[in-house]
Design a protein around this motif. Sequence first.
Motif, PDB file in Angstrom:
ATOM      1  N   THR A  50       0.875  -1.339   0.103  1.00 29.29           N
ATOM      2  CA  THR A  50       0.021  -0.166  -0.147  1.00 29.29           C
ATOM      3  C   THR A  50       0.796   1.311   0.114  1.00 29.29           C
ATOM      4  O   THR A  50       0.583   2.230  -0.848  1.00 29.29           O
ATOM      5  CB  THR A  50      -0.889   0.109   1.369  1.00 29.29           C
ATOM      6  OG1 THR A  50      -1.438  -1.104   1.660  1.00 29.29           O
ATOM      7  CG2 THR A  50      -1.973   0.863   1.076  1.00 29.29           C
ATOM      8  N   SER A  54       0.254   2.670  -3.490  1.00 31.05           N
ATOM      9  CA  SER A  54      -0.993   3.681  -3.559  1.00 31.05           C
ATOM     10  C   SER A  54      -0.752   5.097  -2.709  1.00 31.05           C
ATOM     11  O   SER A  54      -1.297   5.940  -3.027  1.00 31.05           O
ATOM     12  CB  SER A  54      -2.266   2.758  -2.975  1.00 31.05           C
ATOM     13  OG  SER A  54      -2.573   1.848  -3.732  1.00 31.05           O
ATOM     14  N   PRO A  57       2.632   7.941  -4.391  1.00 27.88           N
ATOM     15  CA  PRO A  57       2.478   9.084  -5.623  1.00 27.88           C
ATOM     16  C   PRO A  57       1.893  10.143  -5.025  1.00 27.88           C
ATOM     17  O   PRO A  57       2.036  11.192  -5.739  1.00 27.88           O
ATOM     18  CB  PRO A  57       1.377   8.030  -6.481  1.00 27.88           C
ATOM     19  CG  PRO A  57       1.717   6.804  -6.287  1.00 27.88           C
ATOM     20  CD  PRO A  57       2.020   6.706  -4.844  1.00 27.88           C
ATOM     21  N   ASP A  66       5.728   5.960 -11.792  1.00 22.42           N
ATOM     22  CA  ASP A  66       4.400   5.774 -11.572  1.00 22.42           C
ATOM     23  C   ASP A  66       4.148   4.376 -11.606  1.00 22.42           C
ATOM     24  O   ASP A  66       3.941   3.726 -12.614  1.00 22.42           O
ATOM     25  CB  ASP A  66       3.945   6.659 -12.924  1.00 22.42           C
ATOM     26  CG  ASP A  66       2.111   6.810 -12.673  1.00 22.42           C
ATOM     27  OD1 ASP A  66       1.801   5.753 -12.259  1.00 22.42           O
ATOM     28  OD2 ASP A  66       1.644   7.903 -13.434  1.00 22.42           O
ATOM     29  N   LEU A 260      -5.823  -1.517  -7.717  1.00 22.36           N
ATOM     30  CA  LEU A 260      -4.861  -0.271  -7.721  1.00 22.36           C
ATOM     31  C   LEU A 260      -5.515   0.863  -8.070  1.00 22.36           C
ATOM     32  O   LEU A 260      -5.181   1.786  -7.414  1.00 22.36           O
ATOM     33  CB  LEU A 260      -3.600  -0.662  -8.712  1.00 22.36           C
ATOM     34  CG  LEU A 260      -2.802  -1.839  -8.155  1.00 22.36           C
ATOM     35  CD1 LEU A 260      -1.721  -2.321  -9.069  1.00 22.36           C
ATOM     36  CD2 LEU A 260      -2.249  -1.825  -6.731  1.00 22.36           C
ATOM     37  N   LYS A 261      -6.189   1.033  -9.062  1.00 26.66           N
ATOM     38  CA  LYS A 261      -6.589   2.391  -9.527  1.00 26.66           C
ATOM     39  C   LYS A 261      -7.781   2.769  -8.533  1.00 26.66           C
ATOM     40  O   LYS A 261      -7.478   3.859  -7.986  1.00 26.66           O
ATOM     41  CB  LYS A 261      -7.476   1.998 -10.655  1.00 26.66           C
ATOM     42  CG  LYS A 261      -8.042   3.385 -11.275  1.00 26.66           C
ATOM     43  CD  LYS A 261      -8.782   3.131 -12.521  1.00 26.66           C
ATOM     44  CE  LYS A 261      -9.204   4.445 -13.279  1.00 26.66           C
ATOM     45  NZ  LYS A 261     -10.494   5.120 -12.441  1.00 26.66           N
ATOM     46  N   GLU A 263      -7.600   1.998  -5.055  1.00 28.87           N
ATOM     47  CA  GLU A 263      -6.818   2.197  -3.848  1.00 28.87           C
ATOM     48  C   GLU A 263      -5.953   3.610  -4.070  1.00 28.87           C
ATOM     49  O   GLU A 263      -5.905   4.162  -3.145  1.00 28.87           O
ATOM     50  CB  GLU A 263      -5.668   1.138  -3.799  1.00 28.87           C
ATOM     51  CG  GLU A 263      -6.358  -0.129  -2.786  1.00 28.87           C
ATOM     52  CD  GLU A 263      -6.707   0.080  -1.688  1.00 28.87           C
ATOM     53  OE1 GLU A 263      -5.830   0.058  -0.624  1.00 28.87           O
ATOM     54  OE2 GLU A 263      -7.877   0.364  -1.168  1.00 28.87           O
ATOM     55  N   ASN A 264      -5.343   3.774  -5.263  1.00 30.04           N
ATOM     56  CA  ASN A 264      -4.672   5.016  -5.376  1.00 30.04           C
ATOM     57  C   ASN A 264      -5.556   6.336  -5.270  1.00 30.04           C
ATOM     58  O   ASN A 264      -5.009   7.390  -4.885  1.00 30.04           O
ATOM     59  CB  ASN A 264      -3.836   5.086  -6.849  1.00 30.04           C
ATOM     60  CG  ASN A 264      -2.845   3.974  -6.909  1.00 30.04           C
ATOM     61  OD1 ASN A 264      -2.634   2.956  -6.083  1.00 30.04           O
ATOM     62  ND2 ASN A 264      -1.577   4.345  -7.450  1.00 30.04           N
ATOM     63  N   GLU A 265      -6.681   6.276  -6.053  1.00 33.31           N
ATOM     64  CA  GLU A 265      -7.530   7.347  -6.028  1.00 33.31           C
ATOM     65  C   GLU A 265      -8.012   7.628  -4.386  1.00 33.31           C
ATOM     66  O   GLU A 265      -8.040   8.861  -3.697  1.00 33.31           O
ATOM     67  CB  GLU A 265      -8.829   7.159  -6.706  1.00 33.31           C
ATOM     68  CG  GLU A 265      -8.657   7.032  -8.227  1.00 33.31           C
ATOM     69  CD  GLU A 265      -9.712   6.617  -8.860  1.00 33.31           C
ATOM     70  OE1 GLU A 265     -10.771   5.992  -8.352  1.00 33.31           O
ATOM     71  OE2 GLU A 265      -9.785   6.890 -10.383  1.00 33.31           O
ATOM     72  N   TRP A 267      -6.462   6.730  -1.503  1.00 32.02           N
ATOM     73  CA  TRP A 267      -5.267   7.263  -0.797  1.00 32.02           C
ATOM     74  C   TRP A 267      -4.832   8.616  -0.885  1.00 32.02           C
ATOM     75  O   TRP A 267      -4.422   9.323  -0.200  1.00 32.02           O
ATOM     76  CB  TRP A 267      -4.317   6.132  -0.464  1.00 32.02           C
ATOM     77  CG  TRP A 267      -4.506   5.159   0.226  1.00 32.02           C
ATOM     78  CD1 TRP A 267      -4.813   3.695  -0.356  1.00 32.02           C
ATOM     79  CD2 TRP A 267      -5.149   4.885   1.625  1.00 32.02           C
ATOM     80  NE1 TRP A 267      -4.991   2.672   0.665  1.00 32.02           N
ATOM     81  CE2 TRP A 267      -5.429   3.670   1.810  1.00 32.02           C
ATOM     82  CE3 TRP A 267      -5.363   5.955   2.717  1.00 32.02           C
ATOM     83  CZ2 TRP A 267      -5.841   3.248   3.106  1.00 32.02           C
ATOM     84  CZ3 TRP A 267      -5.673   5.390   3.968  1.00 32.02           C
ATOM     85  CH2 TRP A 267      -5.958   3.907   4.031  1.00 32.02           C
ATOM     86  N   ALA A 268      -4.886   8.910  -2.445  1.00 30.99           N
ATOM     87  CA  ALA A 268      -4.653  10.121  -2.816  1.00 30.99           C
ATOM     88  C   ALA A 268      -5.527  11.370  -1.942  1.00 30.99           C
ATOM     89  O   ALA A 268      -4.925  12.329  -1.776  1.00 30.99           O
ATOM     90  CB  ALA A 268      -4.684  10.482  -4.208  1.00 30.99           C
TER      91      ALA A 268
END
Length: 279
Positions: A50, A54, A57, A66, A260-261, A263-265, A267-268
């Motif tokens: 994580t 995630s 970035p 990336d 992943l998409k 999770e990244n959104e 946590w961002a």
Amino acid sequence: MFARLISQKLAETASWSFVIDNRPGAGGNIGMEIATKAAPDGYTIVMGQTSNISVAPALYPNLPYDPLKNLAPVTLVAASPLLLSVPGASAYKTLGELVAAAKVKPGDITIASPGNGTISHLTIVLFQSAAGVRLTHVPYKGTVQAMTDLVGGRLGGFMGSIQTTAPFIATAKVRPLAVTAPKPAVQLPAVPTFAESGFAGFSASGWWGLLAPRGTPADVVMRLNREVVKVLKLPDVRERLAADGSEVLTSTPAEFAAFLKSENEKWARVVRDSGARPD
């Protein structure tokens, strides 16, 4: 630990040999950068998690890779929930009681984490938003001093791993309130989840997964996926991960990519709300 366990089993089931190359530093970002720049020939794979897939970035403005563009997902491997706990002598017996107190006196309750920008810290931020409360985050450099202060009653609570907290729960020095997983943890079946405590849909776990450099042939990725998933379904592997406080997860490469998409959104957004910066 996950990488060594999987590689040992793959040596037995697929007759593959692995060299585990630990590259610590910058929250795992150094090792991840090396993996993204490796030849996409199937001979280099990386265990991501994580924090360096995630969270990094959003947390590091000049991250040299990336993860969504430079890596090809192979499969999820495991997830480990977090646990919100309080001192054994705390007045709070449930998560609801802690939230009620936080609403009466915003900012009075201190909740510690192992450090700024960690999953524990960001989960505290996520929970504050879900509960509509304001807690005071206390970042530590690791867990040892945090647990000492929690047991000593100098903290209102601690958000951390089950593995870290379990020994203190066993001696009643720490009281668990809720786990962040969608379902109760195997190690603490009597401890409710955040969702069961009134926060439907709340979930935040640390996870691990295998990835390859982008450009690795699709048939190679699928072969890796099949062999690793086969290993992860072995009873002794599941038992070993459970003993460490983790649950086996498997996925197709496409399912991992979609995960992943998402999770990244997620946590961002949390990093932006928290204002967290690398220590």
